[in-house]
Structure formats: structure tokens, C-alpha cells
Design a protein around this motif. Structure first.
Motif, PDB file in Angstrom:
ATOM      1  N   CYS A  16       0.818  -1.213   0.000  1.00 14.96           N
ATOM      2  CA  CYS A  16       0.000   0.000   0.000  1.00 14.96           C
ATOM      3  C   CYS A  16       0.853   1.264   0.000  1.00 14.96           C
ATOM      4  O   CYS A  16       0.364   2.333   0.346  1.00 14.96           O
ATOM      5  CB  CYS A  16      -0.926   0.009   1.212  1.00 14.96           C
ATOM      6  SG  CYS A  16      -2.123  -1.327   1.197  1.00 14.96           S
ATOM      7  N   SER A  17       2.096   1.159  -0.371  1.00 18.77           N
ATOM      8  CA  SER A  17       2.949   2.339  -0.349  1.00 18.77           C
ATOM      9  C   SER A  17       2.552   3.293  -1.470  1.00 18.77           C
ATOM     10  O   SER A  17       2.162   2.882  -2.554  1.00 18.77           O
ATOM     11  CB  SER A  17       4.415   1.945  -0.452  1.00 18.77           C
ATOM     12  OG  SER A  17       4.674   1.349  -1.699  1.00 18.77           O
ATOM     13  N   VAL A  18       2.658   4.566  -1.162  1.00 18.21           N
ATOM     14  CA  VAL A  18       2.302   5.600  -2.120  1.00 18.21           C
ATOM     15  C   VAL A  18       3.574   6.054  -2.814  1.00 18.21           C
ATOM     16  O   VAL A  18       4.396   6.756  -2.232  1.00 18.21           O
ATOM     17  CB  VAL A  18       1.619   6.789  -1.409  1.00 18.21           C
ATOM     18  CG1 VAL A  18       1.288   7.885  -2.409  1.00 18.21           C
ATOM     19  CG2 VAL A  18       0.372   6.326  -0.682  1.00 18.21           C
ATOM     20  N   VAL A  47      -1.350   9.455  -8.888  1.00 23.78           N
ATOM     21  CA  VAL A  47      -1.144   8.446  -7.856  1.00 23.78           C
ATOM     22  C   VAL A  47      -2.061   8.817  -6.702  1.00 23.78           C
ATOM     23  O   VAL A  47      -1.974   9.922  -6.164  1.00 23.78           O
ATOM     24  CB  VAL A  47       0.323   8.399  -7.371  1.00 23.78           C
ATOM     25  CG1 VAL A  47       0.500   7.294  -6.341  1.00 23.78           C
ATOM     26  CG2 VAL A  47       1.276   8.203  -8.541  1.00 23.78           C
ATOM     27  N   THR A  48      -2.955   7.903  -6.352  1.00 25.12           N
ATOM     28  CA  THR A  48      -3.881   8.182  -5.261  1.00 25.12           C
ATOM     29  C   THR A  48      -3.170   8.137  -3.910  1.00 25.12           C
ATOM     30  O   THR A  48      -2.061   7.613  -3.795  1.00 25.12           O
ATOM     31  CB  THR A  48      -5.047   7.164  -5.222  1.00 25.12           C
ATOM     32  OG1 THR A  48      -4.537   5.883  -4.840  1.00 25.12           O
ATOM     33  CG2 THR A  48      -5.766   7.076  -6.557  1.00 25.12           C
ATOM     34  N   THR A  49      -3.828   8.662  -2.908  1.00 26.57           N
ATOM     35  CA  THR A  49      -3.269   8.634  -1.552  1.00 26.57           C
ATOM     36  C   THR A  49      -3.179   7.206  -1.017  1.00 26.57           C
ATOM     37  O   THR A  49      -2.489   6.959  -0.039  1.00 26.57           O
ATOM     38  CB  THR A  49      -4.104   9.495  -0.592  1.00 26.57           C
ATOM     39  OG1 THR A  49      -5.469   9.053  -0.643  1.00 26.57           O
ATOM     40  CG2 THR A  49      -4.036  10.965  -0.977  1.00 26.57           C
ATOM     41  N   LYS A  50      -3.850   6.273  -1.683  1.00 27.43           N
ATOM     42  CA  LYS A  50      -3.768   4.858  -1.301  1.00 27.43           C
ATOM     43  C   LYS A  50      -2.718   4.104  -2.114  1.00 27.43           C
ATOM     44  O   LYS A  50      -2.518   2.911  -1.932  1.00 27.43           O
ATOM     45  CB  LYS A  50      -5.126   4.186  -1.461  1.00 27.43           C
ATOM     46  CG  LYS A  50      -6.167   4.736  -0.495  1.00 27.43           C
ATOM     47  CD  LYS A  50      -7.493   4.038  -0.648  1.00 27.43           C
ATOM     48  CE  LYS A  50      -8.489   4.610   0.345  1.00 27.43           C
ATOM     49  NZ  LYS A  50      -9.782   3.954   0.263  1.00 27.43           N
ATOM     50  N   GLY A  51      -2.073   4.799  -3.075  1.00 27.57           N
ATOM     51  CA  GLY A  51      -0.981   4.197  -3.833  1.00 27.57           C
ATOM     52  C   GLY A  51      -1.328   3.659  -5.202  1.00 27.57           C
ATOM     53  O   GLY A  51      -0.472   3.099  -5.878  1.00 27.57           O
ATOM     54  N   ASN A  53      -1.780   3.820  -9.106  1.00 27.79           N
ATOM     55  CA  ASN A  53      -1.229   4.626 -10.192  1.00 27.79           C
ATOM     56  C   ASN A  53      -2.121   4.572 -11.423  1.00 27.79           C
ATOM     57  O   ASN A  53      -2.589   3.504 -11.807  1.00 27.79           O
ATOM     58  CB  ASN A  53       0.159   4.100 -10.576  1.00 27.79           C
ATOM     59  CG  ASN A  53       1.253   4.613  -9.678  1.00 27.79           C
ATOM     60  OD1 ASN A  53       2.023   5.461 -10.067  1.00 27.79           O
ATOM     61  ND2 ASN A  53       1.318   4.107  -8.461  1.00 27.79           N
ATOM     62  N   TYR A  76      -5.483  12.548  -4.537  1.00 31.60           N
ATOM     63  CA  TYR A  76      -4.269  12.186  -5.256  1.00 31.60           C
ATOM     64  C   TYR A  76      -3.036  12.719  -4.533  1.00 31.60           C
ATOM     65  O   TYR A  76      -2.928  13.911  -4.256  1.00 31.60           O
ATOM     66  CB  TYR A  76      -4.303  12.710  -6.701  1.00 31.60           C
ATOM     67  CG  TYR A  76      -5.433  12.093  -7.481  1.00 31.60           C
ATOM     68  CD1 TYR A  76      -5.342  10.774  -7.931  1.00 31.60           C
ATOM     69  CD2 TYR A  76      -6.608  12.786  -7.726  1.00 31.60           C
ATOM     70  CE1 TYR A  76      -6.393  10.184  -8.614  1.00 31.60           C
ATOM     71  CE2 TYR A  76      -7.656  12.203  -8.414  1.00 31.60           C
ATOM     72  CZ  TYR A  76      -7.534  10.899  -8.853  1.00 31.60           C
ATOM     73  OH  TYR A  76      -8.572  10.301  -9.527  1.00 31.60           O
ATOM     74  N   ALA A  77      -2.116  11.815  -4.245  1.00 28.66           N
ATOM     75  CA  ALA A  77      -0.854  12.200  -3.616  1.00 28.66           C
ATOM     76  C   ALA A  77       0.049  12.881  -4.637  1.00 28.66           C
ATOM     77  O   ALA A  77       0.828  13.769  -4.289  1.00 28.66           O
ATOM     78  CB  ALA A  77      -0.159  10.968  -3.035  1.00 28.66           C
TER      79      ALA A  77
END
Length: 146
Positions: A16-18, A47-51, A53, A76-77
Motif C-alpha cells: 500500500c505504499s504511495v 497516484v492516489t493517496t492509497k498508492g 497509479n 491524489y498524492a
């Protein structure tokens, strides 16, 4: 048994890494239009905050995806676009300067490109007959109209 729990925990955390995934040009497909991503000067990525793409062959595909999904951009991260001045280098869309110029074709025909800043844009504008500059917030409205 403790080793098993630890292993499961490590797998869950690492899965689950972003982080931004590298775009495999010529292999990855655009999440929006399903075309192959080959143009290093116009690709983009979310890239979402949950990782998760999402990769796109053109900035306009990413903008159209965001528009159609009606998603809050805070989920989105990373919102990234390729730097026209350094093809393949991803930069923050929120900090980029966008250029719409008929002299610079993009994969989906919106003639949309991005550069790191206004200084890079001014170099490109010297070579372009007609060009308009935009920032992230106003370029989205311009592209949605097409």
C-alpha cells in the motif's frame, strides 16, 4: 507464528505504499483512451493517496479522466505531467506552466504541453507563433471545453 504475523504485516504495508511508478514507454497503456504511451514529452500520471497509479499518454487524457470521474483532487498524492523541456521527467501539475500551441502537437490533438516554470515556457514561446500560457487550475477548464 509471530514470524507469520510479521510477514503478513510487512506485505500489507509494502503493498500500500504511495509512490510513483515508472512509465514503461511503448508498453504501458493510457488509463483513459487505452492507447500506448510512447511520447515522453506529453505523458502524465496520477497516484492516489492509497498508492494506485493511473498513467496517461497525454495531459489532456488525464484532465478528461479527472473531469469525468468528478473525483476530489485531494485524493491524489501526486498529479504529474511530463516536462516538455526534459522529456520523460515528471513534474508537479500544480506547479507547472502549461502551453497550448499549434506548433507543438500532443498525442490526442489538444496541443497541450507542460514545462517546469515560466522561464522554460518563454524559451519555447520564442519559437512558437501562437501560444497561450496557463496554470493547472485554468488549463483544466480550457481542455474540458474541447
Amino acid at each position: 507464528m509471530k514470524k507469520l504475523y510479521f510477514l503478513i504485516l510487512v506485505l500489507l504495508v509494502s503493498s500500500c505504499s504511495v509512490k510513483v511508478q515508472e512509465i514503461n514507454y511503448g508498453e504501458d497503456l493510457c488509463h483513459f483512451c487505452k492507447m500506448g504511451i510512447v511520447d515522453k514529452a506529453h505523458a502524465s500520471q496520477l497516484v492516489t493517496t492509497k498508492g494506485k497509479n493511473f498513467k496517461f499518454d497525454a495531459i489532456e487524457c488525464m484532465i478528461n479522466f479527472l473531469s469525468e470521474s468528478k473525483a476530489d483532487q485531494s485524493q491524489y498524492a501526486f498529479i504529474l505531467v511530463s516536462n516538455l523541456s526534459e522529456p520523460g521527467k515528471m513534474i508537479s501539475a500544480q506547479e507547472a506552466t502549461f502551453i497550448i500551441s499549434k506548433d507543438i502537437p500532443s498525442p490526442m490533438g489538444a496541443f497541450l504541453s507542460a514545462v517546469q516554470n515560466k522561464e522554460q515556457a518563454s524559451v519555447i514561446l520564442k519559437e512558437s507563433k501562437e501560444a497561450m500560457l496557463y496554470q493547472w487550475d485554468n488549463v483544466q477548464g480550457k481542455i474540458k471545453k474541447h
